[in-house]
Design a protein around this motif. Sequence first.
Motif, PDB file in Angstrom:
ATOM      1  N   TRP A 150       0.861  -1.184   0.000  1.00 13.81           N
ATOM      2  CA  TRP A 150       0.000   0.000   0.000  1.00 13.81           C
ATOM      3  C   TRP A 150       0.897   1.234   0.000  1.00 13.81           C
ATOM      4  CZ3 TRP A 150      -0.397  -4.417   2.630  1.00 13.81           C
ATOM      5  CH2 TRP A 150      -1.598  -5.152   2.572  1.00 13.81           C
ATOM      6  N   ALA A 151       0.542   2.251  -0.794  1.00 15.56           N
ATOM      7  CA  ALA A 151       1.410   3.425  -0.882  1.00 15.56           C
ATOM      8  C   ALA A 151       0.610   4.653  -1.292  1.00 15.56           C
ATOM      9  CB  ALA A 151       2.540   3.184  -1.875  1.00 15.56           C
ATOM     10  N   VAL A 152       1.201   5.823  -0.993  1.00 15.38           N
ATOM     11  CA  VAL A 152       0.633   7.094  -1.421  1.00 15.38           C
ATOM     12  C   VAL A 152       1.663   7.849  -2.246  1.00 15.38           C
ATOM     13  CG1 VAL A 152      -1.050   7.320   0.440  1.00 15.38           C
ATOM     14  CG2 VAL A 152       1.283   8.129   0.801  1.00 15.38           C
ATOM     15  N   ASP A 153       1.164   8.724  -3.123  1.00 15.04           N
ATOM     16  CA  ASP A 153       1.992   9.414  -4.102  1.00 15.04           C
ATOM     17  C   ASP A 153       1.519  10.858  -4.187  1.00 15.04           C
ATOM     18  OD1 ASP A 153       3.008  10.533  -6.433  1.00 15.04           O
ATOM     19  OD2 ASP A 153       2.512   8.827  -7.717  1.00 15.04           O
ATOM     20  N   GLY A 154       2.287  11.772  -3.559  1.00 14.07           N
ATOM     21  CA  GLY A 154       1.934  13.180  -3.572  1.00 14.07           C
ATOM     22  C   GLY A 154       2.477  13.946  -4.752  1.00 14.07           C
ATOM     23  N   HIS A 155       3.084  13.249  -5.710  1.00  9.30           N
ATOM     24  CA  HIS A 155       3.523  13.870  -6.959  1.00  9.30           C
ATOM     25  C   HIS A 155       2.404  13.767  -8.005  1.00  9.30           C
ATOM     26  CE1 HIS A 155       6.251  13.650 -10.760  1.00  9.30           C
ATOM     27  NE2 HIS A 155       5.794  14.870 -10.584  1.00  9.30           N
ATOM     28  N   ARG A 156       1.968  12.536  -8.269  1.00 12.09           N
ATOM     29  CA  ARG A 156       0.866  12.323  -9.210  1.00 12.09           C
ATOM     30  C   ARG A 156      -0.491  12.421  -8.523  1.00 12.09           C
ATOM     31  NH1 ARG A 156       3.347   6.816 -11.452  1.00 12.09           N
ATOM     32  NH2 ARG A 156       4.058   6.821  -9.282  1.00 12.09           N
ATOM     33  N   GLN A 157      -0.492  12.578  -7.184  1.00 14.44           N
ATOM     34  CA  GLN A 157      -1.705  12.680  -6.369  1.00 14.44           C
ATOM     35  C   GLN A 157      -2.573  11.423  -6.525  1.00 14.44           C
ATOM     36  OE1 GLN A 157      -2.393  16.981  -7.872  1.00 14.44           O
ATOM     37  NE2 GLN A 157      -3.192  16.992  -5.777  1.00 14.44           N
ATOM     38  N   LEU A 158      -1.939  10.293  -6.213  1.00 10.02           N
ATOM     39  CA  LEU A 158      -2.597   8.995  -6.303  1.00 10.02           C
ATOM     40  C   LEU A 158      -2.310   8.193  -5.042  1.00 10.02           C
ATOM     41  CD1 LEU A 158      -1.503   8.044  -9.949  1.00 10.02           C
ATOM     42  CD2 LEU A 158      -3.777   8.858  -9.255  1.00 10.02           C
ATOM     43  N   ARG A 159      -3.173   7.246  -4.753  1.00  5.09           N
ATOM     44  CA  ARG A 159      -2.869   6.223  -3.753  1.00  5.09           C
ATOM     45  C   ARG A 159      -2.892   4.877  -4.453  1.00  5.09           C
ATOM     46  NH1 ARG A 159      -7.505   4.099  -0.695  1.00  5.09           N
ATOM     47  NH2 ARG A 159      -9.458   4.811  -1.650  1.00  5.09           N
ATOM     48  N   TRP A 160      -2.062   3.962  -3.938  1.00  5.75           N
ATOM     49  CA  TRP A 160      -1.772   2.740  -4.673  1.00  5.75           C
ATOM     50  C   TRP A 160      -2.039   1.491  -3.823  1.00  5.75           C
ATOM     51  CZ3 TRP A 160       0.026   2.922  -9.742  1.00  5.75           C
ATOM     52  CH2 TRP A 160       0.419   4.189 -10.211  1.00  5.75           C
ATOM     53  N   HIS A 161      -2.806   0.560  -4.400  1.00  4.15           N
ATOM     54  CA  HIS A 161      -2.945  -0.797  -3.866  1.00  4.15           C
ATOM     55  C   HIS A 161      -3.494  -1.658  -4.994  1.00  4.15           C
ATOM     56  CE1 HIS A 161      -3.578  -4.260  -1.376  1.00  4.15           C
ATOM     57  NE2 HIS A 161      -4.881  -4.233  -1.566  1.00  4.15           N
ATOM     58  N   ALA A 162      -2.622  -2.468  -5.587  1.00  4.41           N
ATOM     59  CA  ALA A 162      -2.986  -3.272  -6.755  1.00  4.41           C
ATOM     60  C   ALA A 162      -3.583  -2.381  -7.844  1.00  4.41           C
ATOM     61  CB  ALA A 162      -3.945  -4.388  -6.372  1.00  4.41           C
ATOM     62  N   GLY A 163      -3.010  -1.217  -8.021  1.00  4.67           N
ATOM     63  CA  GLY A 163      -3.519  -0.241  -8.969  1.00  4.67           C
ATOM     64  C   GLY A 163      -3.607   1.129  -8.312  1.00  4.67           C
ATOM     65  N   GLU A 164      -4.106   2.097  -9.046  1.00  2.11           N
ATOM     66  CA  GLU A 164      -4.125   3.479  -8.581  1.00  2.11           C
ATOM     67  C   GLU A 164      -5.536   4.002  -8.392  1.00  2.11           C
ATOM     68  OE1 GLU A 164      -3.790   6.211 -12.482  1.00  2.11           O
ATOM     69  OE2 GLU A 164      -2.140   4.766 -12.268  1.00  2.11           O
ATOM     70  N   GLN A 165      -5.653   4.948  -7.458  1.00  7.22           N
ATOM     71  CA  GLN A 165      -6.897   5.678  -7.227  1.00  7.22           C
ATOM     72  C   GLN A 165      -6.552   7.136  -6.977  1.00  7.22           C
ATOM     73  OE1 GLN A 165      -8.906   3.761  -3.955  1.00  7.22           O
ATOM     74  NE2 GLN A 165      -9.777   2.163  -5.252  1.00  7.22           N
ATOM     75  N   PRO A 166      -7.429   8.069  -7.357  1.00 10.84           N
ATOM     76  CA  PRO A 166      -7.141   9.486  -7.112  1.00 10.84           C
ATOM     77  C   PRO A 166      -6.972   9.773  -5.624  1.00 10.84           C
ATOM     78  CG  PRO A 166      -8.981   9.220  -8.638  1.00 10.84           C
ATOM     79  CD  PRO A 166      -8.698   7.862  -8.081  1.00 10.84           C
ATOM     80  N   TRP A 167      -6.072  10.693  -5.335  1.00  9.25           N
ATOM     81  CA  TRP A 167      -5.790  11.091  -3.949  1.00  9.25           C
ATOM     82  C   TRP A 167      -5.364  12.553  -3.984  1.00  9.25           C
ATOM     83  CZ3 TRP A 167      -0.859  11.393  -0.999  1.00  9.25           C
ATOM     84  CH2 TRP A 167      -1.070  11.456   0.384  1.00  9.25           C
ATOM     85  N   GLY A 168      -6.152  13.428  -3.408  1.00  8.44           N
ATOM     86  CA  GLY A 168      -5.981  14.859  -3.609  1.00  8.44           C
ATOM     87  C   GLY A 168      -4.988  15.533  -2.705  1.00  8.44           C
ATOM     88  N   VAL A 169      -3.777  15.013  -2.625  1.00  6.13           N
ATOM     89  CA  VAL A 169      -2.736  15.625  -1.801  1.00  6.13           C
ATOM     90  C   VAL A 169      -1.516  15.890  -2.674  1.00  6.13           C
ATOM     91  CG1 VAL A 169      -1.205  15.352   0.185  1.00  6.13           C
ATOM     92  CG2 VAL A 169      -3.538  14.469   0.287  1.00  6.13           C
TER      93      VAL A 169
END
Length: 300
Positions: A150-169
């Motif tokens: 499980w991971a978060v991505d504040g560059h592309r503003q996504l969160r990751w778990h077996a794929g990506e989902q939008p994450w507004g940070v």
Amino acid sequence: HPDGTLHDEDDSDSVGEEEAAGLEPLTMNETRDDSASDEWLVIPVDGGETTDQDSAKHPEHQGRELARVVLYRGDPGYGGEINYEARTVQFEGFTTYRYELACPTGAKAYYELKIAEPGLLYPQFGFANAGFQPQYESCGNGAGDCQNSWAVDGHRQLRWHAGEQPWGVRWRVGDVIGLACDLADGTIWVSRNGDFSSPNGEVFKDIGTAPLFAVFVASAGTVEYNLGDRPFVHQPPTSDFLPFTRIGVWPWETRLGHAPQGEVEGVEASALHQPQPVSSFRVSPSMLAREASGTGCNQQ
């Protein structure tokens, strides 16, 4: 880039994938003033030594002062650099680093990453269980690209778990990212400069309670890590979240009380208790066998 290539910022004629996607590396004009940050949280830790009393109470902590951040996925000759004195890691070619101690089932652990310099690309910061296998060559899969991480991505503003989902940070240079796992309730919490309010806060739930390792991945850039061997810059979600250096245990003792632990997808329970390599250059025969059988980098 995730394919192992890096955009040369000094080459004005080349166009990186991040530019084509409308993304830019974090730059100096996005720095922040840390002079007004919260007071440092002082959490008692072992300070690099395990006492006889501590070893008697918690035999799984013997030798814990030897634990380090290690290269876990990437080419050892190309995959970035670890500076243990400065407590920084440099990313190249979608490098994955992992702390050797795991948060055990039933516990709560916290760590921090500071974005130390401009140029951070494609970060995926978070956690992985024992099903997240090592790979000692260039690898395009990182934390959050499979069911075991499980991971978060504040560059592309996504969160990751077996794929990506939008994450507004959106992260900026100088930000301190707090990452916490609760293996009693099965949740993961994230903060930016101590702020756990939405869309930070509880970013994953129902993750199970299998032991988790701190993992951090990126294509380029440098971060400063703090697993708890010194005071944290910000507060964890609650006071019962402890530093990885204090609560963490070795992979072969990954549950409080030494009881057998829960299921991890794609990994036999007995395999979870076998020692893992203590550096990127010492690989056990069992790991080589797993890599040969195709359960390594691309295993979902």
